[in-house]
Design a protein around this motif. Sequence first.
Motif, PDB file in Angstrom:
ATOM      1  N   ALA A 159       0.824  -1.212   0.000  1.00  0.00           N
ATOM      2  CA  ALA A 159       0.000   0.000   0.000  1.00  0.00           C
ATOM      3  C   ALA A 159       0.856   1.260   0.000  1.00  0.00           C
ATOM      4  CB  ALA A 159      -0.917  -0.007   1.222  1.00  0.00           C
ATOM      5  N   HIS A 160       0.476   2.226  -0.809  1.00  0.00           N
ATOM      6  CA  HIS A 160       1.190   3.509  -0.871  1.00  0.00           C
ATOM      7  C   HIS A 160       0.349   4.539  -1.614  1.00  0.00           C
ATOM      8  CE1 HIS A 160       1.932   1.633  -4.766  1.00  0.00           C
ATOM      9  NE2 HIS A 160       2.050   2.849  -5.248  1.00  0.00           N
ATOM     10  N   PRO A 161       0.592   5.832  -1.353  1.00  0.00           N
ATOM     11  CA  PRO A 161       0.058   6.878  -2.222  1.00  0.00           C
ATOM     12  C   PRO A 161       1.111   7.179  -3.291  1.00  0.00           C
ATOM     13  CG  PRO A 161       1.007   7.876  -0.265  1.00  0.00           C
ATOM     14  CD  PRO A 161       1.275   6.395  -0.166  1.00  0.00           C
ATOM     15  N   ASP A 162       0.700   7.703  -4.444  1.00  0.00           N
ATOM     16  CA  ASP A 162       1.651   8.044  -5.507  1.00  0.00           C
ATOM     17  C   ASP A 162       2.189   9.464  -5.327  1.00  0.00           C
ATOM     18  OD1 ASP A 162       1.497   5.596  -6.775  1.00  0.00           O
ATOM     19  OD2 ASP A 162      -0.102   6.222  -8.131  1.00  0.00           O
ATOM     20  N   VAL A 163       3.303   9.750  -6.012  1.00  0.00           N
ATOM     21  CA  VAL A 163       3.954  11.067  -5.961  1.00  0.00           C
ATOM     22  C   VAL A 163       3.211  12.098  -6.823  1.00  0.00           C
ATOM     23  CG1 VAL A 163       5.518  10.611  -7.916  1.00  0.00           C
ATOM     24  CG2 VAL A 163       6.239  12.178  -6.092  1.00  0.00           C
ATOM     25  N   ILE A 201      -8.864   7.429 -12.775  1.00  0.00           N
ATOM     26  CA  ILE A 201      -8.016   8.515 -12.239  1.00  0.00           C
ATOM     27  C   ILE A 201      -8.160   8.567 -10.724  1.00  0.00           C
ATOM     28  CG2 ILE A 201      -7.566  11.021 -12.208  1.00  0.00           C
ATOM     29  CD1 ILE A 201      -8.940  11.339 -14.796  1.00  0.00           C
ATOM     30  N   TYR A 202      -7.032   8.714 -10.040  1.00  0.00           N
ATOM     31  CA  TYR A 202      -7.116   9.070  -8.612  1.00  0.00           C
ATOM     32  C   TYR A 202      -6.027  10.078  -8.266  1.00  0.00           C
ATOM     33  CZ  TYR A 202      -3.780   5.151  -8.104  1.00  0.00           C
ATOM     34  OH  TYR A 202      -2.726   4.288  -8.234  1.00  0.00           O
ATOM     35  N   PRO A 203      -6.221  10.835  -7.189  1.00  0.00           N
ATOM     36  CA  PRO A 203      -5.234  11.853  -6.814  1.00  0.00           C
ATOM     37  C   PRO A 203      -4.054  11.249  -6.067  1.00  0.00           C
ATOM     38  CG  PRO A 203      -7.173  12.007  -5.395  1.00  0.00           C
ATOM     39  CD  PRO A 203      -7.427  10.875  -6.343  1.00  0.00           C
ATOM     40  N   ASN A 219      -4.577   6.014  -1.269  1.00  0.00           N
ATOM     41  CA  ASN A 219      -3.718   4.896  -0.909  1.00  0.00           C
ATOM     42  C   ASN A 219      -4.189   3.692  -1.735  1.00  0.00           C
ATOM     43  OD1 ASN A 219      -1.556   4.158   0.726  1.00  0.00           O
ATOM     44  ND2 ASN A 219      -2.876   3.368   2.367  1.00  0.00           N
ATOM     45  N   HIS A 220      -3.251   2.943  -2.293  1.00  0.00           N
ATOM     46  CA  HIS A 220      -3.664   1.805  -3.131  1.00  0.00           C
ATOM     47  C   HIS A 220      -2.650   0.674  -3.013  1.00  0.00           C
ATOM     48  CE1 HIS A 220      -1.063   4.426  -5.490  1.00  0.00           C
ATOM     49  NE2 HIS A 220      -0.692   3.366  -6.173  1.00  0.00           N
ATOM     50  N   ARG A 221      -3.067  -0.512  -3.410  1.00  0.00           N
ATOM     51  CA  ARG A 221      -2.211  -1.706  -3.356  1.00  0.00           C
ATOM     52  C   ARG A 221      -2.724  -2.712  -4.373  1.00  0.00           C
ATOM     53  NH1 ARG A 221      -4.652  -3.863   2.514  1.00  0.00           N
ATOM     54  NH2 ARG A 221      -6.585  -4.701   1.644  1.00  0.00           N
TER      55      ARG A 221
HETATM   56 FE   FE2 Z   1       1.205   3.438  -7.138  1.00  0.00          FE
END
Ligand code: FE2
Length: 268
Positions: A159-163, A201-203, A219-221
């Motif tokens: 799991a992580h958010p993107d830059v 699309i996600y922020p 947050n995604h995984r």
């Molecule tokens: Fe990602």
Amino acid sequence: MNGLEMAAHLRSNGYVVTSQAALDGSEARAALRAFMQREREYRERFLQSAYGSGFDGYSYYGQEDSSHQAEDDLISTFVTSEFYGVERYPAELQAFLRTGWKEVLEAVRALEVELIAGLGIAGLAAFYREHVGHMMSHNYYPPIEQFRTAAAGNTRLSAHPDVSMFTVFPFGIDRELELEAPDGAGARAWRTVDASDSILIYPGYLMEMWTEGAIRAMNHRVRLGADRRAERCSFSVFSLPFPGRRFEMPGRGAMSSEAYFEAYGALF
Ligand SMILES: [Fe+2]
């Protein structure tokens, strides 16, 4: 779905499955496979250290110093961007970068411009226009059976958010992507996104920082699939500041692209 409708979805669900049909990802998929099939020594000529600022380059499972993936994620990635000339990338990816990538960029920019207009956040459109460029993460997931352990949280990709300001999936989405989305009761819960032939699309964290938390990074995984022999490819386009820029970050003052990348890296 127009910009206002996309903005409403983003604000209530945290992400948008747009009404726009996904582009054909077969060329990018074949190019990624061709690169990943090359010998290790060749692949390692394109590590992130061969590029400058930003996230461009090859990262692999078990690598300790990638700024693009965690060491135990069951994945190898290649990041390309509009920040470097096509000749800097492996020959296997160049045909896609000269043709299909242009079409991807055009579609992504059009969606983002419309969504930003729909969001109506003061100054965001100008910031996007002046400072934001794009990179694409080409993600290759080998069959799970090749690994003895899972990534953090028993996942295939932890799991992580993107830059990014936005992360866009131009070729649609494969099964097993999970998003930690608002549950309607003020909390967030993991939700599996149905496989789809529409653009998602996600922020990312740039949006969260820029809006001082009003729009949160998604947050995604990727969960472990049941089929241990299946490989998986996915492609996501990130909007992020061009390396070497200086801009005003709301609530923080003057900031460089590199300081922003560092702040993002400090999340992990
Ligand atoms: Fe990602």
